[in-house]
Design a protein around this motif. Structure first.
Motif, PDB file in Angstrom:
ATOM      1  N   GLU A 131      72.669   8.882  59.181  1.00  0.00           N
ATOM      2  CA  GLU A 131      72.201  10.376  59.730  1.00  0.00           C
ATOM      3  C   GLU A 131      72.060  11.034  58.558  1.00  0.00           C
ATOM      4  OE1 GLU A 131      73.274  12.166  63.228  1.00  0.00           O
ATOM      5  OE2 GLU A 131      71.571  13.809  62.826  1.00  0.00           O
ATOM      6  N   ARG A 132      73.939  11.765  58.068  1.00  0.00           N
ATOM      7  CA  ARG A 132      74.409  12.088  57.123  1.00  0.00           C
ATOM      8  C   ARG A 132      73.081  11.980  55.519  1.00  0.00           C
ATOM      9  NH1 ARG A 132      78.190  11.369  53.663  1.00  0.00           N
ATOM     10  NH2 ARG A 132      79.194   9.158  54.659  1.00  0.00           N
ATOM     11  N   GLU A 133      73.108  11.139  55.279  1.00  0.00           N
ATOM     12  CA  GLU A 133      72.335  10.244  54.311  1.00  0.00           C
ATOM     13  C   GLU A 133      70.654  10.296  53.781  1.00  0.00           C
ATOM     14  OE1 GLU A 133      74.553   6.228  53.872  1.00  0.00           O
ATOM     15  OE2 GLU A 133      75.620   6.884  51.982  1.00  0.00           O
ATOM     16  N   GLU A 134      70.132  10.358  55.379  1.00  0.00           N
ATOM     17  CA  GLU A 134      69.358  10.571  54.885  1.00  0.00           C
ATOM     18  C   GLU A 134      68.873  12.276  55.088  1.00  0.00           C
ATOM     19  OE1 GLU A 134      67.488   8.362  58.919  1.00  0.00           O
ATOM     20  OE2 GLU A 134      65.456   9.461  58.672  1.00  0.00           O
ATOM     21  N   GLN A 135      69.936  12.935  55.833  1.00  0.00           N
ATOM     22  CA  GLN A 135      69.307  14.396  55.837  1.00  0.00           C
ATOM     23  C   GLN A 135      69.190  14.737  54.840  1.00  0.00           C
ATOM     24  OE1 GLN A 135      72.453  16.275  58.486  1.00  0.00           O
ATOM     25  NE2 GLN A 135      71.340  18.039  58.308  1.00  0.00           N
ATOM     26  N   ALA A 136      71.079  14.432  53.876  1.00  0.00           N
ATOM     27  CA  ALA A 136      70.494  14.702  52.122  1.00  0.00           C
ATOM     28  C   ALA A 136      69.254  13.868  51.504  1.00  0.00           C
ATOM     29  CB  ALA A 136      71.921  13.774  51.447  1.00  0.00           C
ATOM     30  N   MET A 137      69.035  12.781  51.771  1.00  0.00           N
ATOM     31  CA  MET A 137      68.170  12.062  51.239  1.00  0.00           C
ATOM     32  C   MET A 137      66.691  13.180  51.430  1.00  0.00           C
ATOM     33  SD  MET A 137      66.124   8.488  51.136  1.00  0.00           S
ATOM     34  CE  MET A 137      65.260   8.970  53.289  1.00  0.00           C
ATOM     35  N   VAL A 138      66.353  12.871  52.418  1.00  0.00           N
ATOM     36  CA  VAL A 138      64.993  13.968  53.487  1.00  0.00           C
ATOM     37  C   VAL A 138      64.959  15.568  52.259  1.00  0.00           C
ATOM     38  CG1 VAL A 138      63.885  15.288  55.247  1.00  0.00           C
ATOM     39  CG2 VAL A 138      64.921  12.918  54.643  1.00  0.00           C
ATOM     40  N   LYS A 139      66.466  16.439  52.157  1.00  0.00           N
ATOM     41  CA  LYS A 139      66.542  17.359  51.559  1.00  0.00           C
ATOM     42  C   LYS A 139      65.877  16.871  50.007  1.00  0.00           C
ATOM     43  CE  LYS A 139      69.852  21.292  51.101  1.00  0.00           C
ATOM     44  NZ  LYS A 139      71.308  21.503  51.194  1.00  0.00           N
ATOM     45  N   ALA A 187      69.456   8.907  43.114  1.00  0.00           N
ATOM     46  CA  ALA A 187      67.744   8.881  43.786  1.00  0.00           C
ATOM     47  C   ALA A 187      67.487   8.212  44.967  1.00  0.00           C
ATOM     48  CB  ALA A 187      66.483   8.763  42.522  1.00  0.00           C
ATOM     49  N   VAL A 188      68.574   7.324  44.749  1.00  0.00           N
ATOM     50  CA  VAL A 188      68.389   6.204  46.269  1.00  0.00           C
ATOM     51  C   VAL A 188      68.993   6.858  47.298  1.00  0.00           C
ATOM     52  CG1 VAL A 188      67.375   4.158  47.624  1.00  0.00           C
ATOM     53  CG2 VAL A 188      67.396   4.750  44.864  1.00  0.00           C
ATOM     54  N   ILE A 189      69.182   7.235  47.946  1.00  0.00           N
ATOM     55  CA  ILE A 189      70.374   7.771  48.705  1.00  0.00           C
ATOM     56  C   ILE A 189      70.634   7.281  50.127  1.00  0.00           C
ATOM     57  CG2 ILE A 189      71.019   9.518  49.823  1.00  0.00           C
ATOM     58  CD1 ILE A 189      69.544  11.609  47.951  1.00  0.00           C
ATOM     59  N   GLY A 190      71.407   6.244  50.402  1.00  0.00           N
ATOM     60  CA  GLY A 190      71.775   6.239  52.027  1.00  0.00           C
ATOM     61  C   GLY A 190      72.029   4.612  51.536  1.00  0.00           C
ATOM     62  N   GLN A 191      71.993   3.745  50.777  1.00  0.00           N
ATOM     63  CA  GLN A 191      71.190   2.799  50.125  1.00  0.00           C
ATOM     64  C   GLN A 191      72.620   1.948  49.211  1.00  0.00           C
ATOM     65  OE1 GLN A 191      70.027   0.370  52.419  1.00  0.00           O
ATOM     66  NE2 GLN A 191      68.043   2.451  53.246  1.00  0.00           N
ATOM     67  N   PRO A 192      73.489   2.329  49.689  1.00  0.00           N
ATOM     68  CA  PRO A 192      74.935   1.999  48.246  1.00  0.00           C
ATOM     69  C   PRO A 192      74.860  -0.035  48.504  1.00  0.00           C
ATOM     70  CG  PRO A 192      75.634   2.666  50.587  1.00  0.00           C
ATOM     71  CD  PRO A 192      74.449   3.421  50.187  1.00  0.00           C
TER      72      PRO A 192
END
Lengths: 324, 492
Positions: A184-192, A25-30
């Motif tokens: 950028e890649r993770e933000e893109q996935a999260m936004v999607k 659920a929380v993408i991009g903040q491992p």
């Protein structure tokens, strides 16, 4: 593993899978998720520093969903009163009796948003609850149900009209975590993922599958607290913290609570690394989030723009690791 | 114009003092002057607004037509200075006399004259034109540059005021209602921004105009006063008036004194009897007196053209040779420096390549790197090859068989690190942990060696910190495999 609490393997696996579950659920903040896990399993609290809109609320909501705990959120404002956090006694007209109305602090996972926006009196009300794991309302003491994890946030860019937490209060937090922008890649996935079929901007934690029950967390915390720790590891942690007190560029170093916190966090790190013993690597990994808010840099370093992490990295590189 | 009624004290002033006087006048009568200016400028602004002109052009025209708004101020000021009350109706009643003369010239080729405010009275008040005007301005404007500075400083103040007005308006508008930002305002203004700009410009011009006109007028008055001795004339008139008031007795006494004093002097007819030669001598004597000044000698440089003297040719040739040679030498030195820099850069690149070729190749670089400075201790372990036995694996295996797993695996791990540091030139800091050593090794050495070292590290960590003893078979296997990966000869 002397005195080790024996837990069944299924519970351990579910606990270790918690991090992966929340990351859905929380993408991009491992890194942030990992450090919050450290705090959860070592029974500490987290101070998160980062600009708004990076998923702090989502993180705590997801964690609450994954551990099936009660979630509360308090937005700290200059006019927030201590009783708004702890609760108060009110007169019930029907029963003609005084009734205790418990505040939002009675929960398992509490998000204290922008804690530095409230005066010291209000901050103390929360910090006392964090330390004592209990709340006193009009002379009556109410214990908080474990697990109790506070995730307090601070915004680093808007400092006008804030009440910065004093060093003594910062010390109450086990970890200080920086939450930054995702790549950028993770933000893109999260936004999607977030925008797909979503109406409005409500946080969606439906993807989270419950991994644990809230009452299982104290067992896990007890398990973590008894993980094997060699004498050399304790010696290493003590040497690190003691060196930090005299290190060039550090004006005020961490106290013994810093060493204790470092060992607690290192145990949790070892647990998440699926080990039953702590290694020097666990100490090193936990050192930055545990110590960064417990040191105060010398003025000249602050003026030159150095961060506590820069000095701590220098310290970690130069203090010899344990000898065996 | 009756000099006797003048409201200011006439005396010789410097141009700067005169401008200051003008500003004092403008402050004294600011409101009427400001209203007069607005009475002229506002209709013009309305006309320009109604015309289908682009806003920027309307703004430019409003500024360009300044000579149209200023003459009424000067006219009113000239009357008020001599205590004459002039109404707005009177000023604009004589608009054609005050503003129209030479208006075309004022709005075209004379528009950008820096001393506009100073020369305006010549046209507006004296009504001179053509050659007479030019000669008059020539006389008045001699040794007077203050009018130009007045225009320049006034222009700057006008711009500052205008910016100030805009800034003030933008500052008081709430952020939510602000329709533009500074960048858009300056480089891509919308119609509303242009309106704001022109309104601010009008306000700034209206505030500066009274000071500008009065300053120029004061300069003009001062210059006239200097040239025509207005101050003396005024003083004499006042003296005469005072004497008139004293009556007959005073007049009689004056006459008596005059008779006594002047009666003894030679009469005019007697003066005419002096011949020219004698009068010339008399004039020279009078001029020689100290009261008429003194002579001073001074020197100055004056350009007299090319020196045709042939004797200085050698000097010129020598200078050319020296300077020419200097340039050539400089160029030659520069070339040497350039080659040195290029050589240095090449040497550095070569050094960098040799120094980092291990990283570039990802392979063992052989014996030459042994000369590099390597750490002798990591994690407190002595990594010097001489501190290790000739065959560490067999010694470790013997220790393990004797039940000393910790001693055996410790020796094996230490020997592995020693080979990595001394043979593979692995850079490990003193504070590096086992995990960090493993990270360094990954991707740096052969894959099989990498895998072996990872397994050894895992076993070692369990034993060292977890107190979990590996099986004897696993420990012995690690000892047996060690020479295949690290080699006895390398460690020795």
């Amino acid at each position: 593993m002397v005195g080790q609490v024996v837990l069944n393997e299924d519970l351990l696996q579910r606990a270790r899978g918690l991090e992966t579950e929340i990351a859905r659920a929380v993408i991009g903040q491992p890194q942030v998720i990992h450090e919050v896990m450290l705090a959860l399993f070592s029974g500490g609290h987290v101070l998160v520093e980062g600009v708004p809109g990076l998923g702090k609320t989502l993180l705590v909501r997801s964690l609450a969903a994954a551990v099936q705990g009660i979630f509360s959120r308090i937005q700290f404002t200059p006019d927030l009163m201590p009783s708004d956090i702890s609760g108060h006694i009110m007169f019930d007209m029907k029963s003609e009796n005084f009734r205790v109305r418990k505040g939002p602090v009675f929960c398992n996972l509490l998000l204290a948003d922008e804690i530095n926006r409230s005066p010291a009196k209000t901050q103390s009300a929360l910090l006392e609850a964090m330390q004592e794991q209990q709340v006193t309302i009009e002379g009556r003491t109410f214990p908080l149900t474990p697990p109790f994890l506070v995730l307090a946030t601070q915004n680093p860019i808007e400092q006008e009209g804030t009440y910065p937490l004093p060093q003594a209060q910062l010390d109450r937090f086990l970890l200080k975590v920086f939450i930054g922008y995702p790549v950028e890649r993770e933000e893109q996935a999260m936004v999607k993922q977030v925008t797909l079929g979503a109406v409005g901007d409500q946080l969606d934690t439906s993807a989270i599958r419950p991994q644990l029950k809230a009452d299982e967390i104290p067992q896990l915390q007890a398990h973590v607290a008894k993980l094997q720790m060699d004498e050399q590891i304790i010696n290493y942690a003590v040497r690190l913290v003691r060196s930090a007190r005299d290190w060039n560029g550090i004006e005020a170093g961490p106290g013994p609570r810093g060493t204790i916190s470092l060992l607690r966090a290192a145990r949790a790190e070892a647990f998440l690394q699926q080990r039953d013993f702590v290694t020097p690597d666990d100490i090193k990994l936990a050192a930055l989030p545990v110590l960064r808010h417990r040191i105060r840099l010398a003025t000249d370093l602050e003026i030159e723009g150095y961060q506590p992490d820069d000095v701590l990295n220098d310290l970690l590189d130069n203090i010899p690791a344990p000898r065996q | 114009m009756d000099l006797a009624k003048i409201s200011i004290k006439l005396r010789p002033r410097t141009p700067w003092e005169s401008i200051d006087l003008g500003f004092a006048m403008a402050r004294q009568w600011f409101l009427p002057l400001w209203l007069l200016w607005l009475c002229s400028a506002m209709p013009m602004m309305i006309v320009l607004t109604l015309l289908p002109l682009p806003l920027w052009l309307a703004g430019l025209l409003l500024w360009w037509f300044k000579p149209l708004y200023e003459p009424p101020l000067l006219y009113w000021l000239s009357r008020r200075l001599f205590a004459e009350q002039t109404s707005v109706r009177t000023v604009f009643g004589g608009w054609s006399r005050v503003v129209l003369p030479q208006l075309f010239a004022n709005l075209t080729w004379r528009r950008l004259i820096p001393s506009r405010s100073f020369v305006m009275p010549v046209v507006v008040l004296e009504g001179l034109k053509g050659k007479r005007r030019n000669s008059r301005i020539g006389v008045l404007g001699r040794r007077s540059h203050a009018a130009g500075w007045l225009t320049l400083v006034g222009l700057h103040f006008e711009v500052v005021l205008e910016m100030g007005f805009i800034g003030l308006i933008v500052a008081v508008i709430p952020q939510e209602l602000l329709w533009t930002d500074w960048q858009s305002y300056l480089f891509d203004p919308d119609p509303l921004s242009e309106w704001l700009h022109h309104t601010s410009a009008l306000a700034a011009m209206s505030l500066i105009a009274p000071f500008y006109v009065a300053g120029g007028f004061a300069l003009y008055l001062n210059r006239r006063s200097q040239l025509e001795a207005w101050d003396l004339e005024l003083g004499l008139r006042q003296l005469a008036q005072r004497h008139q008031r004293r009556g007959l007795v005073s007049v009689a006494s004056m006459l008596l004194v005059s008779l006594l004093v002047f009666g003894l002097q030679p009469t005019a007819s007697q003066a005419l009897e002096i011949n020219p030669a004698a009068s010339q001598q008399l004039i020279q004597e009078v001029l020689a007196e100290e009261a008429f000044g003194r002579y001073e000698e001074g020197g100055y440089w004056k350009y007299i053209g090319e020196n045709s003297d042939q004797d200085s040719g050698w000097l010129e040739a020598w200078l050319k040779q020296v300077l020419g040679g200097f340039h050539e030498n400089l160029a030659y030195s520069g070339e040497i420096v350039m080659w040195l820099v290029a050589g240095g850069a090449l040497a550095y690149l070569l050094y960098w390549f040799l120094h980092n070729r291990t990283l570039l190749q990802g392979q063992n670089v052989g014996q030459s790197d042994k000369k590099k400075r390597v750490p002798s201790h990591v994690q407190g372990l002595d990594l010097r090859p001489e501190s290790l036995p000739v065959n560490p694996a067999s010694v470790a295996a013997r220790l393990i068989e004797q039940g000393d797993h910790r001693g055996g695996l410790s020796l094996l791990y230490r020997a592995s690190l020693s080979v990595l540091v001394h043979v593979y030139s692995l850079q490990i800091s003193e504070g590096a942990t086992e995990g960090e050593c493993l990270e360094h090794v990954q991707g740096y050495v052969r894959e099989d060696l990498n895998g072996y070292f990872a397994q050894l590290t895992r076993v070692w960590l369990k034993l060292a910190y977890g107190h979990i003893q590996p099986t004897t078979d696993l420990s012995v296997k690690l000892c047996q495999e060690w020479p295949g990966h690290f080699g006895v000869k390398h460690a020795g």
